[in-house]
Design an enzyme around this catalytic site. Structure first.
Site, PDB file in Angstrom:
ATOM      1  CG  ASP A 125       0.512   1.575  -7.465  1.00  0.00           C
ATOM      2  OD1 ASP A 125       0.758   1.404  -7.885  1.00  0.00           O
ATOM      3  OD2 ASP A 125      -1.259   1.242  -7.662  1.00  0.00           O
ATOM      4  CB  THR A 127      -9.234  -2.562 -12.344  1.00  0.00           C
ATOM      5  OG1 THR A 127      -8.747  -1.546 -12.400  1.00  0.00           O
ATOM      6  CG2 THR A 127     -10.493  -2.565 -12.538  1.00  0.00           C
ATOM      7  CG  ASP A 156       3.666   7.424 -11.977  1.00  0.00           C
ATOM      8  OD1 ASP A 156       4.094   7.840 -13.219  1.00  0.00           O
ATOM      9  OD2 ASP A 156       2.582   6.479 -12.504  1.00  0.00           O
TER      10      ASP A 156
HETATM   11  P1  13P Z   1      -4.982  -2.860 -12.655  1.00  0.00           P
HETATM   12  O1  13P Z   1      -6.034  -1.417 -11.934  1.00  0.00           O
HETATM   13  O2  13P Z   1      -5.421  -2.454 -14.252  1.00  0.00           O
HETATM   14  O3  13P Z   1      -5.218  -3.779 -12.252  1.00  0.00           O
HETATM   15  O4  13P Z   1      -3.619  -1.590 -12.864  1.00  0.00           O
HETATM   16  C1  13P Z   1      -3.646  -1.952 -11.005  1.00  0.00           C
HETATM   17  C2  13P Z   1      -1.932  -0.500 -11.375  1.00  0.00           C
HETATM   18  O5  13P Z   1      -2.140  -1.006 -12.612  1.00  0.00           O
HETATM   19  C3  13P Z   1      -2.028   0.029  -9.834  1.00  0.00           C
HETATM   20  O6  13P Z   1      -0.696   0.269 -10.243  1.00  0.00           O
END
Ligand code: 13P
Length: 345
Positions: A82, A272, A104
């Site tokens: 990620d 989150t 990214d």
């Molecule tokens: P949130 O923390 O708002 O769920 O976003 C997670 C995210 O986009 C990880 O790449």
């Protein structure tokens, strides 16, 4: 089964009109919980690690945990990087055994983002791995509000919270959403497999209140024809029917996460909401057991709470029943959460 690639699960999801959750893991309990939830609901699932999580747990540890969990699961499990912010991080993850990468470069000039993404796509595709990349800018709430402002807002009634957030950050978000013509050029010139195109969400929000620009998402999907990735999903309005109770006034072109899945969102990142649920349950357990010596008595309930929360998301994305494992439906999986016999402590 062995780790699956995100291409396998996301192309199938797009073709059949549902989305797949990509849940961030921060530790062993969260990783177990995510795969357990997917197993119980017979759903494909993506576990993803941020660079922060990799730094915390170690690249080999994260890869090994995901591999062991996938091997024991009757549903497809993908291990995704990620927000990889450089070439080296992507190469390290590729070599370690990740089955899906992300570059990214949203804060680079477009030309540079295209060039860097194309390089990573080139190396990843040479060994059959898919790549996600980002354009536009999914903002982060911590960069828009101070901790004190957030605490003040969160103490208010939900409709009031929305009103203030709309006034304080609405315009900023609007200025950063992706443009369809840039998205098309980006996809054509990089060969990227999935596009994290900013359409209004904000990382780190809470309460499922924030609307998405569905009109823009639709244009981007029509222009690119590849699965679109949702970042910052924890705070997004889930269903238009919740708008009134939350005091959310939708502007023209805006809609909910459910609307977004219909028009292109296929990989939905959630971090989150799971982390907050983990902490909530862990602190609750700690409150009930002052002086507890065994960390498992606090971490076990947190793990169970994340299983339940992840299942809510899987049902919302409608990937339940799509894991290709008739045996998995209704299974209770294999979490090590059972009774501990005397002498086994
Ligand atoms: P949130 O923390 O708002 O769920 O976003 C997670 C995210 O986009 C990880 O790449």
């Amino acid at each position: 089964m062995p780790l699956a690639t995100s291409r396998e699960v996301l192309l199938k999801a797009r073709a059949e009109g549902y989305a797949v959750g990509a849940f961030n893991l921060n530790n062993m309990e969260m990783a177990q919980a995510i795969v357990q939830a997917a197993t119980e609901l017979n759903s494909p699932v993506i576990v993803q690690a941020s660079q922060g999580a990799i730094k915390y747990a170690g690249l080999e540890m994260i890869t090994a945990m995901a591999r062991v969990l996938a091997d024991g699961a009757p549903v497809p499990v993908v291990l995704h990087l990620d927000h990889g912010t450089d070439y080296k991080q992507n190469v390290k993850c590729l070599r370690a055994g990740f089955t899906s990468l992300m570059f990214d470069g949203h804060d680079l000039p477009l030309e540079q983002n295209i060039a860097m993404t194309a390089n990573i796509v080139d190396i990843a595709h040479s060994v059959g791995l898919p790549v996600e990349a980002e354009i536009g800018s999914v903002l982060t709430i911590e960069n828009l509000l101070t901790d004190a402002e957030m605490a003040e807002i969160r103490a208010l009634e939900i409709p009031k919270q929305f009103e203030i957030l709309r006034k304080k950050i609405g315009r900023t978000v609007e200025e950063h959403i992706a443009k369809p013509e840039e998205a098309k050029r980006f996809v054509d010139e990089t060969g990227v497999d999935f596009l994290a195109a900013a359409v209004g969400s904000v990382h780190g929000l809470w309460l499922d209140i924030w609307p998405l620009r569905i009109d823009r998402l639709k244009e981007i999907f029509e222009a690119t024809q590849i699965p679109i990735v949702s970042h910052g999903s924890s705070g997004v309005l889930i269903d238009q029917s919740h708008a009134i109770e939350k005091g959310v006034e939708l502007l023209p072109g805006e809609g909910s996460l459910k609307d977004a899945i219909k028009v292109g969102y296929t990989k939905i990142n959630v971090a989150t909401a799971l982390s907050m649920e983990f902490n909530r349950a862990m602190l609750e357990a700690a409150g009930k057991r002052p002086g507890e010596k065994d960390p498992r008595k606090l971490l076990g309930p947190a793990r169970d709470a994340v299983v339940a929360k992840t299942k809510e998301y899987i049902r919302l994305f409608e990937s339940d029943g799509k894991g290709g494992s008739p045996a998995a439906s209704g299974s209770t999986g294999s979490l090590g959460g059972g009774t501990v016999a005397r002498g086994e402590e």
